[in-house]
Design a protein around this motif. Structure first.
Motif, PDB file in Angstrom:
ATOM      1  N   ARG A 116      11.496  -1.220 -34.996  1.00  0.00           N
ATOM      2  CA  ARG A 116      10.490  -1.037 -36.349  1.00  0.00           C
ATOM      3  C   ARG A 116       9.171  -1.541 -36.559  1.00  0.00           C
ATOM      4  NH1 ARG A 116      13.691  -1.850 -41.704  1.00  0.00           N
ATOM      5  NH2 ARG A 116      14.311   0.288 -41.192  1.00  0.00           N
ATOM      6  N   GLU A 160       5.703   0.138 -37.481  1.00  0.00           N
ATOM      7  CA  GLU A 160       5.043  -0.057 -38.837  1.00  0.00           C
ATOM      8  C   GLU A 160       3.776  -0.782 -38.458  1.00  0.00           C
ATOM      9  OE1 GLU A 160       7.720  -2.601 -40.728  1.00  0.00           O
ATOM     10  OE2 GLU A 160       8.469  -0.972 -41.967  1.00  0.00           O
ATOM     11  N   GLY A 202      19.940   6.120 -43.756  1.00  0.00           N
ATOM     12  CA  GLY A 202      19.830   7.252 -42.873  1.00  0.00           C
ATOM     13  C   GLY A 202      20.652   7.416 -41.573  1.00  0.00           C
ATOM     14  N   VAL A 203      20.219   6.123 -40.831  1.00  0.00           N
ATOM     15  CA  VAL A 203      20.703   5.873 -39.592  1.00  0.00           C
ATOM     16  C   VAL A 203      22.153   5.599 -39.578  1.00  0.00           C
ATOM     17  CG1 VAL A 203      20.845   4.346 -37.695  1.00  0.00           C
ATOM     18  CG2 VAL A 203      18.509   4.705 -38.961  1.00  0.00           C
ATOM     19  N   GLU A 256      14.275   4.745 -34.842  1.00  0.00           N
ATOM     20  CA  GLU A 256      15.080   3.591 -35.237  1.00  0.00           C
ATOM     21  C   GLU A 256      16.554   3.952 -35.122  1.00  0.00           C
ATOM     22  OE1 GLU A 256      14.250   1.738 -39.042  1.00  0.00           O
ATOM     23  OE2 GLU A 256      12.088   1.692 -38.296  1.00  0.00           O
ATOM     24  N   ILE A 298      16.115   3.765 -45.003  1.00  0.00           N
ATOM     25  CA  ILE A 298      16.010   4.241 -43.496  1.00  0.00           C
ATOM     26  C   ILE A 298      17.179   3.734 -42.767  1.00  0.00           C
ATOM     27  CG2 ILE A 298      14.691   4.405 -41.391  1.00  0.00           C
ATOM     28  CD1 ILE A 298      12.355   4.323 -43.358  1.00  0.00           C
ATOM     29  N   THR A 299      17.590   2.534 -42.964  1.00  0.00           N
ATOM     30  CA  THR A 299      18.971   1.930 -42.286  1.00  0.00           C
ATOM     31  C   THR A 299      19.891   2.913 -42.792  1.00  0.00           C
ATOM     32  OG1 THR A 299      17.782  -0.331 -42.307  1.00  0.00           O
ATOM     33  CG2 THR A 299      20.282  -0.002 -41.813  1.00  0.00           C
ATOM     34  N   ARG A 352      10.401   7.125 -36.571  1.00  0.00           N
ATOM     35  CA  ARG A 352      10.364   5.861 -36.090  1.00  0.00           C
ATOM     36  C   ARG A 352      10.931   5.247 -35.369  1.00  0.00           C
ATOM     37  NH1 ARG A 352      10.478   2.065 -41.540  1.00  0.00           N
ATOM     38  NH2 ARG A 352       8.852   2.840 -42.876  1.00  0.00           N
ATOM     39  N   VAL A 368      13.159  10.394 -41.121  1.00  0.00           N
ATOM     40  CA  VAL A 368      12.386   9.367 -40.934  1.00  0.00           C
ATOM     41  C   VAL A 368      12.457   8.296 -39.948  1.00  0.00           C
ATOM     42  CG1 VAL A 368      10.856   7.776 -42.242  1.00  0.00           C
ATOM     43  CG2 VAL A 368      11.220   9.824 -43.248  1.00  0.00           C
ATOM     44  N   ALA A 369      13.887   8.045 -39.804  1.00  0.00           N
ATOM     45  CA  ALA A 369      14.327   7.183 -38.693  1.00  0.00           C
ATOM     46  C   ALA A 369      14.105   7.586 -37.298  1.00  0.00           C
ATOM     47  CB  ALA A 369      15.998   6.778 -38.853  1.00  0.00           C
TER      48      ALA A 369
END
Lengths: 429, 200
Positions: free
Chosen positions: B180, B184, A278-279, B79, A275-276, B77, B73-74
């Motif tokens: 995060r 979560e 992806g960012v 993020e 996910i990091t 969330r 997904v980020a």
């Protein structure tokens, strides 16, 4: 007009709190309106520019860093550093800085360094009566060493954008990194002089035995940068392959040697690292499109013209470039900062005779410093949480570290090219 | 279940949870495949003196899907990186909420535009079939990674709209821009313990 509008949109949206990749997306909207570009070409441009195997080194380093972070590898590194200097006044704090440098080179991430080293060292420092605000500020100030001590994912990105050798870019920040480590330790020692009640660790009776014991424990973690740098330096692997090997190496080390990971938490770690990724990759994607269209609009040449209209003195120009980089670094992360700064500022500094590898070092130090410089200072706020110390308490000592350690390092790196070029020239020429 | 879907009505939350699970699987698999591929490249080169034929072509396709599913997904969330200077300066929850509302509106606007550009990109690809662009060796159509990019932005827009809806519905009490650990917090195991705690 376009350059002023783009800067205004970017700064305004970033200050408001819009995500970095979408602030760049807003610039694209503005460019479409002002420049009359065909919007259907935007995303294919991003795809074309990002369709490079070299860039895959960045996600792989993020995964390797994530695994090492969760794999409890920081403790043996700290124990090893403590063995050498833990028994002298300020030694525990110096060990923190050294451990940050070593851990930073393994994880390549300032956040991971801060979380792991800060989480372990802060209770130790507090127990030994080190002043809380100062210790937390030191941990925060040492965390960006991960960007300077090779290997560093941001240098791969710089080398890719500037079409330079990755290894030379890696090595450019070795001396600045070592100088920063030294200055952080010295400044901290000076600030500690009034504190008389610091408890010192006992020197082990059998140093050699302890050294062997702790060294053996830290050895698998220390092998990580050796594999990466050795592999690239020896011509055995490309940086991307080295990053892939680093991930595969990190898995058994974290699971079976340090036992910080299980196969279940490994899956979660890969997911969170993913996910990091992806960012980061969404930012890279958007910034690449923006920089491409800014080049279409001849913005780098306009920026160069503007800078030279203010002054043609190389020293003034380098100071202005540094100022711009600090502002960029305060507003965005190192990855976006590099992607934006490199095409805009590299032609300007090359115009005053700066080597692109020298610029890699200046950029690295600038962005590292900007990460801890208020008011944005993402590492300062994270550090406050990790060390359980209020930002107020950390602010003054952090400024001291910035003024007396980071700034001198930046000035030396900017104005003495050999600081950046000596090691790459020595090892690679 | 994420904090986003835990707040939504069940008929919306259930398919969204399934979607996020699928995306998580793609992200994890993508990360593992990427690392193993480069490891194998080194092993095959030095162990067997060969090379993995045109691995870059399929690996880049897998990577694009992974990157953009992860970016989506980020978004779910919350993020994505933001400077958030005002977030540290403003303490009044009402002003924070208004600021967050402005941010969400801007983000939805930009994401909608980018998603539309993605649609144009795919349309152009399809229009040029069968002469569409492909990779050199394996002839993988560019449509495949570009579909991943488009879907990534589409899902980012969807999640941004859902966050906007929750922001409006819940008012200033909705936890905005939390890191995060908050996202979560509502894991299935935690949910069970929360339910038990509430029952006690």
């Amino acid at each position: 007009m376009i350059i002023v509008g783009s800067i205004a949109i970017l700064c305004g949206l970033l200050l408001l709190g819009v995500s970095v990749h979408l602030a760049f997306g807003a610039i694209l909207l503005y460019l479409a309106y002002m420049g009359g570009h065909d919007v259907a070409g935007y995303l294919p441009t991003g795809h074309w520019k990002m369709n490079s195997v070299v860039l895959l080194a960045i996600p792989l380093f993020i995964i390797a860093g994530g695994i090492m972070e969760k794999g409890r590898i920081a403790a043996p590194l700290v124990a090893l550093a403590e063995l050498f200097i833990g028994h002298i006044k300020g030694g525990l704090a110096a060990a923190t800085v050294l451990a940050s440098g070593v851990f930073g080179s393994i994880s390549g991430s300032a956040n991971a360094t801060l979380t792991c080293i800060g989480g372990i060292m802060m209770p130790h420092l507090r127990k030994a009566n080190y002043p809380q605000g100062q210790s937390a500020a030191l941990i925060v100030s040492a965390a960006p060493l991960g960007l300077l001590i090779p290997p560093s994912a941001s240098h791969i990105l710089y080398a890719w954008v500037a079409q330079q050798s990755v290894l030379r870019a890696f090595l450019s920040t070795v001396i600045p990194g070592l100088i920063l480590i030294t200055l952080l330790i010295i400044v901290n020692q000076i600030m500690l002089r009034k504190h008389k009640d610091i408890k010192l660790a006992e020197r082990p009776e059998n140093f050699n035995f302890e050294f062997k014991k702790r060294g053996l424990k830290a050895f698998p973690a220390l092998m990580m940068p050796v594999i990466i740098l050795g592999g690239i330096y020896g011509g055995v692997m490309t940086p991307t392959e080295a990053a892939g090997v680093a991930v595969v190496y990190a898995i058994p080390v974290a699971i079976y040697i340090y036992r910080g990971l299980t196969w279940k938490t490994f899956r979660e770690t890969v997911l969170n690292s993913g996910i990091t990724i992806g960012v980061v990759m969404a930012m890279i994607f958007m910034v690449l499109i923006v920089s491409r269209f800014l080049i279409f609009e001849d913005i780098p040449a306009i920026a160069e013209e503007f800078v030279y209209s203010v002054s043609d003195d190389p020293i003034m120009i380098l100071l202005m470039v540094n100022l711009v980089m600090i502002i960029i670094g305060m507003l965005m992360d190192d990855i976006s900062g590099i992607l934006l700064s490199t095409p805009l500022l590299l032609p300007i500094v090359q115009g005053v005779g700066m080597d692109p590898i020298h610029f890699a070092a200046v950029l690295g130090v600038n962005l590292g410093m900007a990460n801890i410089t208020p008011p944005t200072a993402p590492l300062l706020y994270l550090g406050s949480k990790v060390t359980d110390t209020s930002v107020d308490k950390m602010l003054k000592p952090t400024l001291m570290f910035i003024i007396f350690a980071w700034l001198p390092t930046l000035i030396l790196t900017t104005f003495i090219p050999q600081m950046a070029l000596f090691v790459p020239n020595l090892l690679l020429n | 279940m994420s904090i986003l879907t835990s707040e939504l009505p069940k008929p919306v939350a259930k398919p969204l949870n399934g979607l996020i699970k699928l995306m998580n699987l793609m992200i994890t698999a993508g990360g593992v495949i990427m690392a193993l591929t480069f490891f194998m490249v080194v092993i095959v080169r030095y162990g067997f003196g060969g090379n993995l034929f045109a691995y870059e072509e399929w690996l880049m396709t897998v990577s694009f899907w992974m990157f953009f599913m992860a970016a989506a997904v980020a978004s779910a969330r919350k993020e994505h990186v933001n400077a958030d200077v005002l977030g540290f300066l403003i303490k009044n929850p009402r002003i924070i909420w208004w600021r967050e509302l402005a941010v969400e509106i801007i983000e939805i606007g930009v994401l909608s535009a980018v998603t539309y550009w993605g649609y144009l990109m795919l349309q152009e690809e399809l229009a040029s079939y069968p002469m569409w662009q492909t990779t050199v060796a394996l002839k993988i159509p560019f449509f495949v990674p570009r579909l991943g990019i488009f879907l990534g932005f589409l899902f980012m827009t969807l999640f941004a709209v859902l966050h906007f809806y929750l922001l409006l519905r819940n008012g200033p009490k909705w936890p905005v821009r939390e890191p995060r650990e908050i996202a979560e917090r509502v894991e299935p195991e935690d949910e069970a313990s929360l339910t038990q705690g509430a029952a006690q």
